[in-house]
Design a protein around this motif. Structure first.
Motif, PDB file in Angstrom:
ATOM      1  N   VAL A 277     -25.126   5.427 117.102  1.00 38.03           N
ATOM      2  CA  VAL A 277     -25.013   4.050 116.860  1.00 38.03           C
ATOM      3  C   VAL A 277     -24.218   3.803 115.460  1.00 38.03           C
ATOM      4  O   VAL A 277     -23.559   3.057 115.170  1.00 38.03           O
ATOM      5  N   ILE A 278     -24.327   5.044 114.549  1.00 38.92           N
ATOM      6  CA  ILE A 278     -23.878   5.047 113.190  1.00 38.92           C
ATOM      7  C   ILE A 278     -22.496   5.004 113.515  1.00 38.92           C
ATOM      8  O   ILE A 278     -21.475   4.317 112.731  1.00 38.92           O
ATOM      9  N   ASP A 279     -21.959   6.040 113.921  1.00 34.93           N
ATOM     10  CA  ASP A 279     -20.532   6.285 114.434  1.00 34.93           C
ATOM     11  C   ASP A 279     -20.024   4.871 114.986  1.00 34.93           C
ATOM     12  O   ASP A 279     -19.019   4.459 114.612  1.00 34.93           O
ATOM     13  N   MET A 280     -20.785   4.150 115.819  1.00 34.90           N
ATOM     14  CA  MET A 280     -20.215   2.959 116.363  1.00 34.90           C
ATOM     15  C   MET A 280     -19.992   1.875 115.487  1.00 34.90           C
ATOM     16  O   MET A 280     -19.108   0.937 115.576  1.00 34.90           O
ATOM     17  N   LEU A 281     -21.232   1.696 114.529  1.00 34.14           N
ATOM     18  CA  LEU A 281     -21.251   0.587 113.575  1.00 34.14           C
ATOM     19  C   LEU A 281     -20.117   1.221 112.700  1.00 34.14           C
ATOM     20  O   LEU A 281     -19.617  -0.098 111.983  1.00 34.14           O
ATOM     21  N   ALA A 282     -19.608   2.166 112.432  1.00 30.15           N
ATOM     22  CA  ALA A 282     -18.586   2.442 111.386  1.00 30.15           C
ATOM     23  C   ALA A 282     -16.849   2.399 112.005  1.00 30.15           C
ATOM     24  O   ALA A 282     -16.075   2.325 111.306  1.00 30.15           O
ATOM     25  N   ASP A 283     -16.992   2.071 113.294  1.00 32.47           N
ATOM     26  CA  ASP A 283     -15.812   2.105 113.881  1.00 32.47           C
ATOM     27  C   ASP A 283     -15.179   0.568 113.597  1.00 32.47           C
ATOM     28  O   ASP A 283     -15.790  -0.391 113.341  1.00 32.47           O
ATOM     29  N   PRO A 284     -13.924   0.652 113.480  1.00 36.27           N
ATOM     30  CA  PRO A 284     -13.016  -0.416 112.893  1.00 36.27           C
ATOM     31  C   PRO A 284     -13.446  -1.624 113.544  1.00 36.27           C
ATOM     32  O   PRO A 284     -13.459  -2.961 113.079  1.00 36.27           O
TER      33      PRO A 284
ATOM     34  N   SER B 202     -20.363  16.395 114.379  1.00 33.06           N
ATOM     35  CA  SER B 202     -20.278  15.315 113.406  1.00 33.06           C
ATOM     36  C   SER B 202     -19.345  14.526 113.699  1.00 33.06           C
ATOM     37  O   SER B 202     -18.212  14.868 114.120  1.00 33.06           O
ATOM     38  N   PHE B 203     -19.498  13.467 113.303  1.00 31.39           N
ATOM     39  CA  PHE B 203     -18.385  12.260 113.175  1.00 31.39           C
ATOM     40  C   PHE B 203     -18.040  11.992 111.741  1.00 31.39           C
ATOM     41  O   PHE B 203     -17.616  10.856 111.445  1.00 31.39           O
ATOM     42  N   GLU B 204     -18.623  12.785 110.708  1.00 35.31           N
ATOM     43  CA  GLU B 204     -18.550  12.605 109.385  1.00 35.31           C
ATOM     44  C   GLU B 204     -17.195  13.425 108.814  1.00 35.31           C
ATOM     45  O   GLU B 204     -17.108  14.455 109.189  1.00 35.31           O
ATOM     46  N   ALA B 205     -16.721  12.784 107.592  1.00 39.68           N
ATOM     47  CA  ALA B 205     -15.641  13.384 107.402  1.00 39.68           C
ATOM     48  C   ALA B 205     -16.162  15.004 106.567  1.00 39.68           C
ATOM     49  O   ALA B 205     -15.470  15.807 106.583  1.00 39.68           O
ATOM     50  N   ASN B 206     -17.381  14.717 105.834  1.00 37.40           N
ATOM     51  CA  ASN B 206     -18.006  15.961 105.191  1.00 37.40           C
ATOM     52  C   ASN B 206     -19.281  16.173 106.042  1.00 37.40           C
ATOM     53  O   ASN B 206     -20.187  15.441 105.385  1.00 37.40           O
ATOM     54  N   PRO B 207     -19.657  16.873 106.974  1.00 37.01           N
ATOM     55  CA  PRO B 207     -21.004  16.994 107.421  1.00 37.01           C
ATOM     56  C   PRO B 207     -22.197  17.419 106.427  1.00 37.01           C
ATOM     57  O   PRO B 207     -23.352  17.136 106.602  1.00 37.01           O
ATOM     58  N   GLU B 208     -21.669  18.143 105.205  1.00 41.08           N
ATOM     59  CA  GLU B 208     -22.580  18.305 104.376  1.00 41.08           C
ATOM     60  C   GLU B 208     -22.951  17.296 103.274  1.00 41.08           C
ATOM     61  O   GLU B 208     -24.014  17.246 102.698  1.00 41.08           O
ATOM     62  N   GLN B 209     -22.039  16.271 103.371  1.00 41.80           N
ATOM     63  CA  GLN B 209     -22.096  15.154 102.511  1.00 41.80           C
ATOM     64  C   GLN B 209     -22.043  14.040 103.458  1.00 41.80           C
ATOM     65  O   GLN B 209     -21.106  13.241 103.140  1.00 41.80           O
ATOM     66  N   PRO B 210     -22.540  13.588 104.304  1.00 42.06           N
ATOM     67  CA  PRO B 210     -22.621  12.216 105.176  1.00 42.06           C
ATOM     68  C   PRO B 210     -22.592  11.148 104.423  1.00 42.06           C
ATOM     69  O   PRO B 210     -23.395  10.985 103.359  1.00 42.06           O
ATOM     70  N   GLN B 211     -21.683  10.177 104.684  1.00 45.84           N
ATOM     71  CA  GLN B 211     -21.677   8.782 103.953  1.00 45.84           C
ATOM     72  C   GLN B 211     -21.683   7.543 104.674  1.00 45.84           C
ATOM     73  O   GLN B 211     -21.946   6.625 104.064  1.00 45.84           O
ATOM     74  N   LEU B 212     -21.561   7.839 106.051  1.00 50.49           N
ATOM     75  CA  LEU B 212     -21.523   6.423 106.875  1.00 50.49           C
ATOM     76  C   LEU B 212     -22.709   5.525 106.710  1.00 50.49           C
ATOM     77  O   LEU B 212     -22.633   4.211 106.343  1.00 50.49           O
ATOM     78  N   MET B 213     -23.872   6.008 106.751  1.00 51.46           N
ATOM     79  CA  MET B 213     -25.086   5.203 106.778  1.00 51.46           C
ATOM     80  C   MET B 213     -25.170   4.532 105.234  1.00 51.46           C
ATOM     81  O   MET B 213     -25.597   3.513 105.043  1.00 51.46           O
ATOM     82  N   ASP B 214     -24.770   5.490 104.202  1.00 51.07           N
ATOM     83  CA  ASP B 214     -24.843   4.983 102.773  1.00 51.07           C
ATOM     84  C   ASP B 214     -24.063   3.728 102.744  1.00 51.07           C
ATOM     85  O   ASP B 214     -24.363   2.844 102.075  1.00 51.07           O
ATOM     86  N   ARG B 215     -22.944   3.805 103.347  1.00 46.73           N
ATOM     87  CA  ARG B 215     -21.767   2.433 103.212  1.00 46.73           C
ATOM     88  C   ARG B 215     -22.489   1.463 103.973  1.00 46.73           C
ATOM     89  O   ARG B 215     -22.230   0.269 103.418  1.00 46.73           O
ATOM     90  N   LEU B 216     -22.923   1.654 104.876  1.00 45.74           N
ATOM     91  CA  LEU B 216     -23.606   0.681 105.664  1.00 45.74           C
ATOM     92  C   LEU B 216     -24.874  -0.043 104.903  1.00 45.74           C
ATOM     93  O   LEU B 216     -24.849  -1.450 104.862  1.00 45.74           O
TER      94      LEU B 216
ATOM     95  N   ALA C 267     -32.822   5.794 100.185  1.00 48.41           N
ATOM     96  CA  ALA C 267     -32.364   6.924 100.595  1.00 48.41           C
ATOM     97  C   ALA C 267     -31.795   7.183 102.120  1.00 48.41           C
ATOM     98  O   ALA C 267     -32.691   6.853 102.899  1.00 48.41           O
ATOM     99  N   ALA C 268     -30.514   7.419 102.257  1.00 48.08           N
ATOM    100  CA  ALA C 268     -30.099   7.286 103.726  1.00 48.08           C
ATOM    101  C   ALA C 268     -30.453   9.000 104.111  1.00 48.08           C
ATOM    102  O   ALA C 268     -30.080   9.909 103.435  1.00 48.08           O
ATOM    103  N   TYR C 269     -31.217   8.907 105.063  1.00 45.89           N
ATOM    104  CA  TYR C 269     -31.644  10.332 105.706  1.00 45.89           C
ATOM    105  C   TYR C 269     -30.943  10.605 106.976  1.00 45.89           C
ATOM    106  O   TYR C 269     -31.336   9.802 107.894  1.00 45.89           O
ATOM    107  N   TYR C 270     -30.003  11.491 106.916  1.00 48.96           N
ATOM    108  CA  TYR C 270     -29.334  11.932 108.174  1.00 48.96           C
ATOM    109  C   TYR C 270     -29.849  12.844 108.902  1.00 48.96           C
ATOM    110  O   TYR C 270     -29.842  12.951 110.390  1.00 48.96           O
ATOM    111  N   GLY C 271     -30.556  13.648 108.683  1.00 49.55           N
ATOM    112  CA  GLY C 271     -31.418  14.890 109.459  1.00 49.55           C
ATOM    113  C   GLY C 271     -30.256  15.622 109.757  1.00 49.55           C
ATOM    114  O   GLY C 271     -29.424  16.010 109.120  1.00 49.55           O
ATOM    115  N   CYS C 272     -30.761  16.568 110.891  1.00 52.15           N
ATOM    116  CA  CYS C 272     -30.040  17.553 111.459  1.00 52.15           C
ATOM    117  C   CYS C 272     -29.007  17.178 112.456  1.00 52.15           C
ATOM    118  O   CYS C 272     -27.849  17.588 112.419  1.00 52.15           O
TER     119      CYS C 272
END
Lengths: 290, 184
Positions: free
Chosen positions: A122-129, A164-178, A149-154
């Motif tokens: 869902v996050i990957d999809m919502l971040a899609d252009p 991972s669909f995040e640019a940096n899996p140790e510091q995911p950002q997509l949920m923060d941006r949403l 606090a955006a909590y991504y879990g494991c």
């Protein structure tokens, strides 16, 4: 736009509000979700723990159904998403076991897996252009700066090469941006992708209580008033295993927050939470939430 | 163990590399896995030790350890491993070996949970959370643990009374059977 939809077992039960809010958000944006006919359980942690064959065969069952349906597969549950991605990686590696499994699936289901199904969280999809275009102008900053606090879990980011669909899996950002687009203030914090203990909650609740304590303490330290997840196990564990003396932090699903920002009626979803988030939202000026 | 002399045996590493698909031999003991593991506080062997013990062939210690059952499969170890080793997958291979050899799991409740979960899927194709939890409680005798929580969830409509099942159960069962029919 049309997507196939795989809710998984938790979203039909303990995390019904995750499914209801996902369906409402996508429907509101004009995206048709067609639930995958006769989907089965992905096997989850127990599958890969005790039975390697089933850990690939069960997700493959659903991948084959999705391929037959022909649309991208939308998956809200982080554990289901991870199982499907792991099965895809297993099949793509093309081992002898993978080839044998595919032959067996062909006999059992009357169809082989061809590697075409696209699995989207869902996050990957919502971040899609495309989806960002649909959200443009519709999302209202209703949360008035609420620190979350955006909590991504494991399972959305690990193992990085598989999931991972995040640019940096140790510091995911997509949920923060949403969250920022919904008017919230996403906090910078240390436990974004620390494990909550997941299914250990049933055989070993004391372990999960300890992990949850650390995660919630970190969110509090960063100034968050609530936590936002995209995984039914994370939400259940954080919502049910806070036992420290302080007032418990509410734990939202990301789709509930998006739903609020789209002006949808979130009350039926929020009523299902163990830590009632409605007083916090009312304090924040969201009067529609009752 | 540490006080005894260890005579390394390469037998186990071959078996576990095949079963887990992990390049166990590559490990050079940097300890990054243990540094990031969220559940080391509950483990008897540290994650880097699991890998080393497999390399050395210390099978008995591994099969009797809590660690292989305690692992939450969060995959933090493989995310940071410079050699791409997924210790959760090694732990899975060791769990399966423990049960196959009839060794008593060091954390029987965790093993019972996984078995109850898979049994729940086997019948109807989907997990019935309430039924699975009852089966788990019957097996472990933990009747009163989390009963209040269960009631709270039930009141909020989070636990279904009746299980859901697949319509086409035959095709699902045929796929499930593949485990026995295949080469495994």
């Amino acid at each position: 736009m049309k997507l196939s939809y795989y809710p998984g077992c938790s979203l039909h039960s303990t995390a019904a509000e995750f499914s209801a809010s996902t369906e409402a958000v996508f429907r509101h944006l004009g995206v048709e979700l067609q639930e995958l006919e006769d989907w089965c359980c992905c096997g989850a942690t127990s599958g890969h723990s005790l039975n390697s064959y089933l850990s690939h065969a069960l997700p493959l069952h659903n991948l084959i159904l999705a391929e037959a349906a022909g649309e991208d597969l939308l998956v809200p549950c982080a554990a289901c998403y991870n199982s499907l991605k792991a099965a895809q990686a297993f099949m793509a590696a093309g081992s002898q076991e993978a080839l044998e499994l595919n032959e067996w699936a062909d006999q059992a289901l009357g169809r082989q897996y061809q590697g075409g199904a696209k699995v989207r969280h869902v996050i990957d999809m919502l971040a899609d252009p495309t989806m960002q275009g649909l959200l443009e102008g519709r999302l209202k900053p209703v949360l008035n700066g609420l620190p979350l606090a955006a909590y991504y879990g494991c399972l959305l980011t690990r193992p990085p090469k598989v999931a991972s669909f995040e640019a940096n899996p140790e510091q995911p950002q997509l949920m923060d941006r949403l969250l920022a687009r919904c008017g919230a203030t996403p906090v910078a914090w240390s436990h974004k992708n620390e494990c909550c203990g997941a299914s250990l909650a049933i055989p070993q609740p004391q372990v999960v209580v300890e992990l949850v304590r650390k995660i919630v303490a970190a969110a509090r330290r960063a100034g968050a008033k609530a936590i936002v997840t995209a995984c039914p196990l994370c939400q259940t564990n954080l919502d049910s295993r806070q036992v420290n003396g302080e007032e418990a932090l509410p734990v939202f699903f990301i789709t509930e927050i998006i739903g609020l920002a789209l002006g949808l009626n979130a009350t039926p979803w929020l009523k299902k939470h163990l830590v009632d988030p409605r007083p916090l939202l009312q304090q924040q000026g969201l009067r529609a939430v009752s | 163990m540490a006080a005894q002399q260890v005579i390394p045996s390469p037998r186990l590493v071959l078996v576990i590399e095949k079963a887990s698909g992990q390049p166990v031999s590559r490990c050079y003991q940097c300890h990054k896995c243990t540094g990031g593991c969220p559940v080391t506080g509950f483990m008897d062997l540290m994650p880097h030790q699991v890998v080393r013990y497999v390399q050395l062939g210390l099978e008995e210690d591994l099969l009797k350890s809590k660690t292989i059952w305690q692992c939450a499969a969060c995959r933090t170890c493989i995310s940071r491993c410079p050699n791409g080793i997924d210790i959760a997958a090694i732990n899975d291979a060791l769990k399966q070996r423990t049960l196959a050899r009839g060794v008593q799991p060091a954390l029987p409740a965790v093993a019972a949970f996984h078995q109850a979960f898979l049994n729940s899927i086997k019948g109807k194709g989907r997990v019935h959370e309430l039924g699975m939890m009852i089966a788990f409680k019957m097996k472990t005798g933990s009747y009163f643990q989390d009963v209040l929580l269960g009631l709270q969830m039930f009141r909020r409509g989070k636990l279904r009374l009746l299980p859901e099942g697949l319509k086409n159960r035959e095709r699902f069962r045929a796929l499930w059977q593949g485990e026995k029919e295949g080469q495994r």
